[in-house]
Design an enzyme around this catalytic site. Structure first.
Site, PDB file in Angstrom:
ATOM      1  N   GLU A   1      35.466 -46.521  -3.296  1.00  0.00           N
ATOM      2  CA  GLU A   1      34.879 -46.745  -1.975  1.00  0.00           C
ATOM      3  C   GLU A   1      33.524 -47.387  -2.221  1.00  0.00           C
ATOM      4  O   GLU A   1      32.583 -46.718  -2.674  1.00  0.00           O
ATOM      5  CB  GLU A   1      34.674 -45.408  -1.247  1.00  0.00           C
ATOM      6  CG  GLU A   1      35.955 -44.673  -0.911  1.00  0.00           C
ATOM      7  CD  GLU A   1      36.824 -45.438   0.057  1.00  0.00           C
ATOM      8  OE1 GLU A   1      36.292 -46.219   0.866  1.00  0.00           O
ATOM      9  OE2 GLU A   1      38.050 -45.281  -0.008  1.00  0.00           O
TER      10      GLU A   1
ATOM     11  N   CYS B   1      27.359 -46.493   4.370  1.00  0.00           N
ATOM     12  CA  CYS B   1      28.239 -47.560   3.888  1.00  0.00           C
ATOM     13  C   CYS B   1      28.907 -48.273   5.056  1.00  0.00           C
ATOM     14  O   CYS B   1      29.295 -49.424   4.946  1.00  0.00           O
ATOM     15  CB  CYS B   1      29.294 -46.970   2.966  1.00  0.00           C
ATOM     16  SG  CYS B   1      30.229 -45.645   3.743  1.00  0.00           S
TER      17      CYS B   1
END
Ligand code: NAP
Length: 521
Positions: free
Chosen positions: A256, A295
């Site tokens: 990720e 993010c």
């Protein structure tokens, strides 16, 4: 000063020396130390695989779900104490700290429910039985079983609680023991959470390990049944993926990474409408929540040319309400970045954006933070840039400034063009678009879907109840193609797949049926 320890082989282990000094990013003062030097990873992994794996595999999904429920409740009971730690060591405002801790509590609770629905069984069937011939005598079915390794969970510094628990929830429910490593600079919160779980005695032996310091030679000890779930920068993701031992053993890796998420304003949306308000709210939240260190934060704001000025006017008002300063100080709604190194990194990367885009709101050279008159904290003021065009500003689609910075990119109002600009980011975690025009939305969904992990459609009908696109829900997948890491986490039961092995089992149909559908666990 507190020295944070590692928790391995069911005991606390102090690392040698001091590897990292953890700071209060609001004033630069040291608050703790950490070290993982001298850890015996081979022994720790072996204990997790053998003891923890066996304990978890002996439990049904419902039992593992109850374990997650107990973890969720224990963390929730310590919420106030944990919020204070988030404010101290991660520079979180109270709201930011709650977002992280409640995210952990909620995700564990959601997976506790998934465990409950999977039931008092250890069998996890994937699809129906499939006839292999003319009759049902010979059949095959797909089964998912826990991998017999250890789940190595490596997290970024921005969500010490949530990041740790979203991975742990999926791995534990799938029946794999975990060894969790938070981003070291903000590890105090994760450390306290593990202390709470250990104090409560709720974790089965060997099921939970914790490394508080640098990874060191951790990956030299992985075996083929292990899984590595990583969250962090694309460059570290690449290092992990290409680690010789990981390649040699064929270890499963989920990455990720970062992403240049975009928010697109539809051509039908006028100022002073609910849809426009929602758009402005989301851009403002993503710039300021966690000081832009998410993010999933909106980095590119794609708007029709004519809407640049109305957007600027509204954002000036909204951002003017968000006071930057020391968390906990009167009126403060936005804290510092996680530390001086993160501030230096954000400033450095900002230079490449400033080379192609001009400031629209905010001054990159000025920062005033309440409670920090001497400028000791890692503060960065919100900054909105304007790119002349998508093509004239390639850095805007390439460089992630992990802080309160977004760039407005004008477009011609067509869905095809918006999708093309979005695709210049080469793979994103989330893209949001704001429109009440169904045809525009349908075209955007079709064209953007292959490039994104998640799409969020904001409209006047959803405005009253829509969470911001940066919020990750355990029911939906999180991850994205290309630079976003090409990984996938969460998504309810889907989140367990990474930690399990799918196997096709073929044989005499009625026997297989009896084995897998009538046997308890
Ligand atoms: P990072 O520097 O890549 O570090 C991430 C983690 O990897 C930390 O725990 C770090 O440990 C560890 N690490 C570093 N080198 C390693 C190695 N050689 N082997 C094994 N582990 C290693 O990222 P960060 O600065 O913490 O986080 C910020 C970045 O994460 C941003 O780019 C952000 O976009 C991204 N992020 C992505 C997501 C997502 O879900 N996609 C979520 C949050 C953040 P140390 O801390 O000890 O160095």
């Amino acid at each position: 000063m507190q020295k944070l320890k590692n928790y391995l082989c069911d005991r606390w282990v102090e690392g040698e020396g001091v590897q990292t000094v953890l700071l209060n990013p609001a004033n630069g003062e040291a608050v703790a130390q950490a070290s993982s030097a001298g850890i015996d990873y081979a022994a720790a992994f072996a204990h997790a695989r053998e003891t923890g794996g066996a304990k978890l595999r002996a439990m049904t999904f419902a039992e593992r779900g109850r374990l997650l429920k107990a973890m969720s409740a224990a963390i929730h009971e310590h919420r106030e104490e944990l919020i204070e730690i988030g404010m101290l060591n991660a520079g979180n405002t109270r709201g930011d700290a709650k977002f992280d801790i409640d995210g952990a509590v909620g995700t564990l609770a959601a997976y506790a429910y998934v465990g409950k629905t999977m039931g008092e069984t250890r069998n996890w069937l994937d699809g129906e039985a499939i006839d292999m011939g003319q009759s049902s005598r010979m059949q095959g079915r797909h089964l998912r079983v826990p991998r017999r390794g250890v789940a190595i969970l490596i997290n970024a510094y921005n969500f010490p609680a949530w990041g740790m628990m979203e991975k742990a929830a999926c791995a534990l429910l799938a029946g794999m023991p975990v060894i969790s490593k938070p981003g070291t600079i903000t590890a105090m919160l994760a450390h306290r959470i593990v202390e709470i779980l250990v104090e409560r005695g709720i974790m089965p032996a060997g099921s939970f390990g914790f490394v508080c310091g640098s990874a060191g030679d951790m990956l030299d000890h992985v075996e083929f049944q292990d899984c590595i779930a990583f969250t962090g920068s694309a460059s570290t993701g690449k290092l992990i993926r290409s680690h010789p031992r990981v390649l040699e053993k064929g270890v499963r890796v989920n990455v990720e990474a970062d992403s240049l998420n975009c928010a697109i304003l539809g051509p039908d949306v006028e100022p002073d409408t609910e849809t426009f308000d929602l758009f402005v709210r989301d851009v403002t939240t993503d710039l300021t929540q966690k000081a832009g260190q998410k993010c999933t934060a909106i980095r590119r704001v794609i708007v029709p040319e004519a809407m640049v000025e109305p957007l600027r006017e509204r954002l000036v008002t909204e951002l003017g309400r968000v006071k930057l300063g020391v968390p906990g100080a009167e009126g403060v709604r936005m804290g510092p970045l996680a530390g001086p190194a993160q501030l230096a990194d954000a400033r450095e990367k900002l230079k490449s954006l400033l080379a192609v885009a001009r400031p629209l709101i905010g001054d990159p050279d000025r920062v005033e933070a309440i409670g920090d008159p001497e400028g000791k904290g890692a503060f960065m003021a919100p900054l909105v840039l304007l790119a002349p065009s998508a093509e004239a500003a390639p850095a805007v689609h390439e460089v992630e400034v992990f802080g309160p910075v977004a760039t407005v990119v004008p477009y011609d109002g067509s869905a095809a063009r918006a999708a093309a600009i979005s695709a210049m980011g080469e793979g994103g975690l989330v893209a949001s678009f704001y429109s009440d025009d169904r045809d525009f939305a349908a075209e955007l969904i079709e064209t953007m879907a292959p490039n994104q992990g998640r799409l969020v459609w904001g409209s006047k009908r959803s405005a009253a109840s829509a969470p911001t696109p940066g919020t990750v829900f355990p029911q939906f997948i999180h991850g994205g193609p290309g630079r976003a890491g090409c990984g996938e986490e969460l998504g309810g039961e889907r989140g367990l797949e990474f930690f399990s092995q799918r196997v096709a089992v073929q044989g005499f149909g009625p026997m297989l049926d009896r084995l897998f559908t009538t046997r308890e666990g």
